[in-house]
Scaffold this motif. Structure first.
Motif, PDB file in Angstrom:
ATOM      1  N   LEU A   1      19.846 -11.213  -7.617  1.00  0.00           N
ATOM      2  CA  LEU A   1      18.278 -11.355  -7.297  1.00  0.00           C
ATOM      3  C   LEU A   1      17.758 -10.323  -6.610  1.00  0.00           C
ATOM      4  CD1 LEU A   1      18.104 -15.373  -6.957  1.00  0.00           C
ATOM      5  CD2 LEU A   1      18.174 -13.985  -9.060  1.00  0.00           C
ATOM      6  N   SER A   2      16.690  -9.766  -6.862  1.00  0.00           N
ATOM      7  CA  SER A   2      15.812  -8.867  -5.801  1.00  0.00           C
ATOM      8  C   SER A   2      14.807  -9.799  -5.274  1.00  0.00           C
ATOM      9  CB  SER A   2      15.408  -7.706  -6.606  1.00  0.00           C
ATOM     10  OG  SER A   2      14.527  -6.710  -5.798  1.00  0.00           O
ATOM     11  N   LEU A   3      14.838  -9.620  -3.845  1.00  0.00           N
ATOM     12  CA  LEU A   3      13.831 -10.409  -2.929  1.00  0.00           C
ATOM     13  C   LEU A   3      12.974  -9.302  -2.667  1.00  0.00           C
ATOM     14  CD1 LEU A   3      16.209 -12.411  -3.352  1.00  0.00           C
ATOM     15  CD2 LEU A   3      15.914 -12.911  -0.958  1.00  0.00           C
ATOM     16  N   THR A   4      11.659  -9.232  -3.063  1.00  0.00           N
ATOM     17  CA  THR A   4      10.739  -8.304  -2.988  1.00  0.00           C
ATOM     18  C   THR A   4       9.608  -8.486  -1.786  1.00  0.00           C
ATOM     19  OG1 THR A   4       9.382  -9.005  -4.483  1.00  0.00           O
ATOM     20  CG2 THR A   4      10.923  -7.225  -4.984  1.00  0.00           C
TER      21      THR A   4
ATOM     22  N   SER B   1       5.223  -3.662   4.855  1.00  0.00           N
ATOM     23  CA  SER B   1       3.747  -4.024   5.439  1.00  0.00           C
ATOM     24  C   SER B   1       3.386  -5.637   5.519  1.00  0.00           C
ATOM     25  CB  SER B   1       2.888  -3.375   4.145  1.00  0.00           C
ATOM     26  OG  SER B   1       3.223  -2.145   4.130  1.00  0.00           O
ATOM     27  N   LEU B   2       2.771  -5.989   6.530  1.00  0.00           N
ATOM     28  CA  LEU B   2       2.379  -7.313   6.559  1.00  0.00           C
ATOM     29  C   LEU B   2       0.716  -7.394   6.203  1.00  0.00           C
ATOM     30  CD1 LEU B   2       3.168 -10.084   7.789  1.00  0.00           C
ATOM     31  CD2 LEU B   2       2.099  -9.180   9.681  1.00  0.00           C
ATOM     32  N   ARG B   3       0.382  -8.257   5.319  1.00  0.00           N
ATOM     33  CA  ARG B   3      -0.937  -8.436   4.869  1.00  0.00           C
ATOM     34  C   ARG B   3      -1.160 -10.017   5.161  1.00  0.00           C
ATOM     35  NH1 ARG B   3      -2.600  -4.426   1.380  1.00  0.00           N
ATOM     36  NH2 ARG B   3      -0.707  -2.961   0.829  1.00  0.00           N
ATOM     37  N   TYR B   4      -2.483  -9.984   5.312  1.00  0.00           N
ATOM     38  CA  TYR B   4      -3.136 -11.411   5.668  1.00  0.00           C
ATOM     39  C   TYR B   4      -3.978 -11.575   4.493  1.00  0.00           C
ATOM     40  CZ  TYR B   4      -5.830 -15.055   7.949  1.00  0.00           C
ATOM     41  OH  TYR B   4      -6.376 -16.397   8.404  1.00  0.00           O
TER      42      TYR B   4
ATOM     43  N   LEU C   1       8.538  -6.109   1.208  1.00  0.00           N
ATOM     44  CA  LEU C   1       9.712  -5.569   1.717  1.00  0.00           C
ATOM     45  C   LEU C   1       9.848  -4.070   1.473  1.00  0.00           C
ATOM     46  CD1 LEU C   1      12.149  -8.393   1.311  1.00  0.00           C
ATOM     47  CD2 LEU C   1      11.088  -7.556   3.497  1.00  0.00           C
ATOM     48  N   ARG C   2      10.111  -3.110   2.333  1.00  0.00           N
ATOM     49  CA  ARG C   2      10.191  -1.536   2.093  1.00  0.00           C
ATOM     50  C   ARG C   2      11.408  -1.661   1.095  1.00  0.00           C
ATOM     51  NH1 ARG C   2       7.184   0.852   5.578  1.00  0.00           N
ATOM     52  NH2 ARG C   2       7.523  -0.414   7.337  1.00  0.00           N
ATOM     53  N   GLU C   3      12.507  -2.286   1.438  1.00  0.00           N
ATOM     54  CA  GLU C   3      13.770  -2.318   0.791  1.00  0.00           C
ATOM     55  C   GLU C   3      13.743  -3.736   0.277  1.00  0.00           C
ATOM     56  OE1 GLU C   3      16.397   0.060   0.745  1.00  0.00           O
ATOM     57  OE2 GLU C   3      15.434   1.681   1.881  1.00  0.00           O
ATOM     58  N   PRO C   4      13.752  -3.949  -1.059  1.00  0.00           N
ATOM     59  CA  PRO C   4      14.197  -5.188  -1.518  1.00  0.00           C
ATOM     60  C   PRO C   4      15.519  -5.594  -1.183  1.00  0.00           C
ATOM     61  CG  PRO C   4      13.132  -3.865  -3.327  1.00  0.00           C
ATOM     62  CD  PRO C   4      13.552  -3.010  -1.998  1.00  0.00           C
ATOM     63  N   ILE C   5      15.689  -7.022  -0.884  1.00  0.00           N
ATOM     64  CA  ILE C   5      16.988  -7.503  -0.512  1.00  0.00           C
ATOM     65  C   ILE C   5      17.681  -7.893  -1.860  1.00  0.00           C
ATOM     66  CG2 ILE C   5      18.118  -9.439   0.768  1.00  0.00           C
ATOM     67  CD1 ILE C   5      15.835  -9.789   2.507  1.00  0.00           C
ATOM     68  N   CYS C   6      18.807  -7.266  -2.050  1.00  0.00           N
ATOM     69  CA  CYS C   6      19.817  -7.703  -3.346  1.00  0.00           C
ATOM     70  C   CYS C   6      20.616  -9.016  -2.907  1.00  0.00           C
ATOM     71  CB  CYS C   6      20.483  -6.410  -3.365  1.00  0.00           C
ATOM     72  SG  CYS C   6      21.570  -6.826  -4.959  1.00  0.00           S
ATOM     73  N   ALA C   7      20.331 -10.052  -3.737  1.00  0.00           N
ATOM     74  CA  ALA C   7      21.105 -11.377  -2.980  1.00  0.00           C
ATOM     75  C   ALA C   7      21.960 -11.735  -4.297  1.00  0.00           C
ATOM     76  CB  ALA C   7      20.104 -12.174  -2.897  1.00  0.00           C
TER      77      ALA C   7
END
Ligand code: 2AM
Length: 218
Positions: A102-105, A190-193, A203-209
């Motif tokens: 899974l790609s956590l973006t 980048s954190l958005r409101y 996430l700059r780099e997606p987490i591969c799970a």
């Protein structure tokens, strides 16, 4: 035989390997730890507490909810619409027990939930019920117009008295809104409101799970 007629599970989904659960859990905790110290977050603290003069400890604010997973189909032991059709789908049967990446973006936080957005591949979308986003329209107006798979997520925690089903609705709601303003460039991205206590970190780099497609009976 009787075994074939046994009840359907509570839900089907991808279950993160335990090493990956630790990694994702730690990343989420680090994110929460940093988020509640940011001036940009503190400026909107009233979204999270009725006593805005107090600080909020987000790590305490959210409770974790068992094995980290991405629900594909909530079956409610057969009571949910389409549960038995889903269980009988040849793709579901073929993939049962298989490992996926899974790609956590993104990570997102609201006053109700904290979760990770999952970006599904075409192969993974075959396990995703095509009507999920349309059926979410009643809870979150605008959902039906979002791409199929938009609701895919991992619940990382819920505020007191909030059920995990809320996490997917919170994600859909954020996705129906115009892209929020960037409040902070964090190490992770980048954190958005998005207003009303809704935050999303792309996430700059997606987490591969790594995760196993299976089901949960409870
Ligand atoms: P979640 O997928 O957002 O974490 C057991 O309650 C699991 O099924 C949880 O993972 C929960 O939310 C999910 N779930 C509960 N009710 C649901 C519903 N009505 N629709 C979709 N998923 C649901």
């Amino acid at each position: 035989g009787p075994l074939n007629e046994t009840s359907l599970p509570l839900y089907f989904g991808w279950f993160l390997f335990s090493s990956v659960q630790d990694k994702v859990g730690c990343t989420a905790m680090d994110f929460l730890k940093t988020l509640d110290t940011l001036e940009g977050f503190k400026n909107h603290i009233a979204d999270f507490t009725e006593q805005p003069e107090k600080e909020v400890d987000l790590e305490q604010y959210f409770e974790t909810k068992g094995i980290l997973h991405c629900t594909t189909k909530f079956c409610d032991y057969g009571k949910a619409d389409g549960a038995s059709e889903y269980a009988k789908n040849p793709v579901v049967k073929k993939c049962y027990g298989s490992v996926f990446e899974l790609s956590l973006t993104a990570l997102f936080v609201t006053p109700r939930t904290v979760g990770a957005r999952v970006c599904l591949t075409d192969e993974q979308l075959k396990l995703w019920p095509a009507d999920t986003e349309k059926e979410s329209e009643a809870d979150v107006p605008g959902s039906a117009a979002l791409p199929v798979g938009s609701r895919a997520h991992i619940t990382l925690g819920c505020a007191k008295d909030v059920e995990p089903v809320q996490t997917g609705l919170d994600l859909l709601q954020i996705l129906t809104l115009p892209t929020g303003e960037v409040v902070e460039e964090m190490e992770l991205g980048s954190l958005r409101y998005y207003g009303e206590g809704r935050w999303m970190l792309d996430l700059r780099e997606p987490i591969c799970a790594a995760a196993c497609f299976s089901s949960f009976y409870g």
